[in-house]
Design an enzyme around this catalytic site. Structure first.
Site, PDB file in Angstrom:
ATOM      1  N   SER A 310       0.874  -1.219   0.414  1.00 51.13           N
ATOM      2  CA  SER A 310       0.090   0.177  -0.336  1.00 51.13           C
ATOM      3  C   SER A 310       1.118   1.356  -0.254  1.00 51.13           C
ATOM      4  O   SER A 310       1.372   1.935  -1.179  1.00 51.13           O
ATOM      5  CB  SER A 310      -1.117   0.249   1.623  1.00 51.13           C
ATOM      6  OG  SER A 310      -1.899   0.903   0.773  1.00 51.13           O
ATOM      7  N   ASP A 321      10.167   5.473 -10.278  1.00 50.39           N
ATOM      8  CA  ASP A 321       9.887   6.181 -11.568  1.00 50.39           C
ATOM      9  C   ASP A 321      10.159   7.701 -11.490  1.00 50.39           C
ATOM     10  O   ASP A 321      10.456   8.246 -13.226  1.00 50.39           O
ATOM     11  CB  ASP A 321       7.807   7.062 -11.587  1.00 50.39           C
ATOM     12  CG  ASP A 321       7.270   5.088 -11.524  1.00 50.39           C
ATOM     13  OD1 ASP A 321       8.383   4.001 -12.220  1.00 50.39           O
ATOM     14  OD2 ASP A 321       6.326   5.832 -11.909  1.00 50.39           O
ATOM     15  N   LYS A 335      -0.483  -4.294  -3.318  1.00 55.65           N
ATOM     16  CA  LYS A 335      -1.703  -3.223  -2.797  1.00 55.65           C
ATOM     17  C   LYS A 335      -2.040  -2.197  -3.116  1.00 55.65           C
ATOM     18  O   LYS A 335      -1.555  -1.122  -2.660  1.00 55.65           O
ATOM     19  CB  LYS A 335      -2.012  -3.909  -1.167  1.00 55.65           C
ATOM     20  CG  LYS A 335      -3.952  -2.833  -1.118  1.00 55.65           C
ATOM     21  CD  LYS A 335      -3.584  -3.189   0.584  1.00 55.65           C
ATOM     22  CE  LYS A 335      -4.879  -2.497   0.864  1.00 55.65           C
ATOM     23  NZ  LYS A 335      -4.758  -1.511   0.982  1.00 55.65           N
TER      24      LYS A 335
END
Length: 493
Positions: A310, A321, A335
């Site tokens: 999560s 990224d 998740k």
């Protein structure tokens, strides 16, 4: 005469049965199931549910508490969605949730999940998402990915999540025995003594003999950004030149908290976005240069494993990224959805999946996880012979006996104990030292790190100290680039 009487009785019974069928059909809207579902309005379904509720309450053979019907209907409604994170929260669950939010509760210290459906091929065992640091479950060596197949001998597939929680939690100091399934075949009992579970948020310090700052983020609470800033201030005072962020076994937490943490690294651009079926529910969390406090152009390594879920995946994905961190460890949990708790009253509510989150390169990792740039396992899978040896060690209680005889052990004592154990239980000595060390430290705070056992942390330090980080980062890919390299976009020209 008797035969005629019986025939008359049969006619009466038949009449009553047919009348009841007719009455039932009339009560419930001419049988909605026989009609085209697309033509049935929400209102008709709602009215049908109300009709059934009233009919059962008035006609069931025993008097029915309406609360039982209400809770049963809501549980069934949530379970029908097939989403393990969307559930009805009864008064007990709401109290447990409140205790956890407040930061402490009595229990065994395991973050868990449980599938909604149970089948013969895939029983609905309770899966350990992560053990909470310094808790009874953590000290007993329970790992992320372990399954709790029974509690006090009662199989967990037949239990609801509420029943599981009520059995695991209880008065501080009381014992509970759980049966663990690890891998395909390793099954063993663990006796845990319930303790006051304090939910920590972060621990930090310099790696001894280096200029590497090390921060372990344990969970994302409202305090996590402040604790990380405390860590960064401490590292700055010690002249840090590189940084390791440890997100292993971090089950997640508040999306606002992880966005604030990520903003300390990212000075511009998207951190995470959430996408819902309803456009007005969509959100974007963006970075601001004024909030960035991590030194620029310093090596940053993030440690992840299967227990990283999560919010910890949001941070890992954002830093990856934006090409700000190199990921070491194992694939994360996967998740990628966002839940909201909605109070229905002062004592109950629902937890509903409202959206999915996407990393800056527009990837959702739900049920997939984030792969590390460099995969390193702290423990290889046991061979069948090693499984038997490990089970024998657990059942023998040999480690507890050694520590009881010598409660204040230094590293030399721990190594000697591992050598002694190895004669009867030939497992990797690094693991044996770890097990002894955990038992010896059971009554005190867990050390910040364990370089004897922790291969993932050792590899992260090696990457930094050998100057490999810059070269490795040049080769690293965003999650979108990784996804496209495995699954090319069929719409791409």
């Amino acid at each position: 005469m008797k035969i005629k009487s019986n025939k008359s009785l049969k006619k009466v019974v038949s009449f009553l049965f047919i009348s009841t069928m007719f009455l039932s059909s009339s009560c419930f809207g001419q049988g909605l199931g026989s009609r085209n579902n697309s033509s049935i309005s929400n209102y008709q379904y709602e009215r049908q549910l109300n009709n059934v509720f009233e009919f059962v309450q008035k006609n069931y053979v025993d008097e029915v508490d309406p609360k039982i019907l209400y809770e049963g209907a809501l549980k069934g409604m949530m379970e029908a969605l097939g989403d393990p994170y969307t559930i009805y929260l009864d008064s007990d669950y709401m109290r447990d949730l409140s205790d956890t939010t407040m930061g402490n509760f009595g229990g065994v210290g395991l973050t868990i999940s449980k599938p909604v459906e149970s089948t013969a091929d895939k029983p609905a065992y309770v899966e350990v998402s992560t053990p909470i640091e310094d808790s009874p479950g953590f000290r007993a060596g329970i790992r992320a990915g372990d399954y709790i197949v029974a509690i006090e001998g009662e199989p967990t597939p037949d239990m609801t999540m509420n029943q599981v929680l009520s059995k695991l939690r209880g008065q501080v100091g009381t014992p509970v025995t759980i049966t663990i399934l690890r891998g395909a075949n390793m099954r063993f009992d663990v006796r845990l003594v319930r303790a006051l579970i304090e939910v920590p948020t972060a621990k930090y310090g310099m790696i001894e003999g280096t200029k590497i700052g090390y921060a372990r983020l344990i969970e994302f609470t409202p305090e996590t950004p402040h604790r990380l800033q405390d860590a960064l201030n401490s590292f700055e005072a010690n002249g840090y030149t590189s940084l390791i962020i440890d997100l292993r076994d971090n089950p997640g937490g508040l999306i606002t908290s992880v966005a604030e943490v990520a903003d300390k690294f990212i000075d511009n651009g998207l951190i995470v976005s959430t996408k819902s079926r309803l456009a007005f529910e969509n959100q974007e969390f963006k970075a601001s240069a004024s909030e960035t406090t991590v030194k620029k152009n310093i090596p940053v390594i993030v440690l992840i494993n299967h227990g990283s879920a999560s919010a910890s995946e949001i941070l890992s994905g954002a830093l990856k990224d934006h090409h700000l961190a190199y990921l070491v460890g194992e694939r994360s949990y996967g998740k990628g959805s966002v839940q909201q708790v909605i109070n229905l009253s002062d004592t109950d509510g629902i937890k509903l999946t409202m959206a999915r989150y996407y990393t800056p390169s527009d990837v959702n990792i739900d049920k997939i996880g984030i792969p590390p740039d460099l995969e390193i396992k702290n423990m290889e899978d046991f061979t069948p012979a090693e499984e038997e040896t490990y089970l024998a060690l657990v059942k023998s209680d040999a480690i507890s006996k050694i520590v009881e005889q010598q409660p204040y052990m230094d590293e030399g004592d721990i190594s000697a104990a591992a050598e002694k154990l190895y004669k009867d239980y030939p497992l990797e000595k690094r693991l044996l030292r770890r097990l002894v060390r955990n038992q010896a430290n059971r009554l005190q705070e867990t050390p910040l790190y364990d370089l004897d056992y922790d291969l993932q942390l050792k590899e992260a330090i090696k990457i930094i100290e050998t100057g490999m980080w810059n070269n490795l980062m040049r080769k690293s890919k965003t999650l979108k680039e990784l996804q496209d390299s495995v699954e090319p976009d069929p719409l791409a020209k």
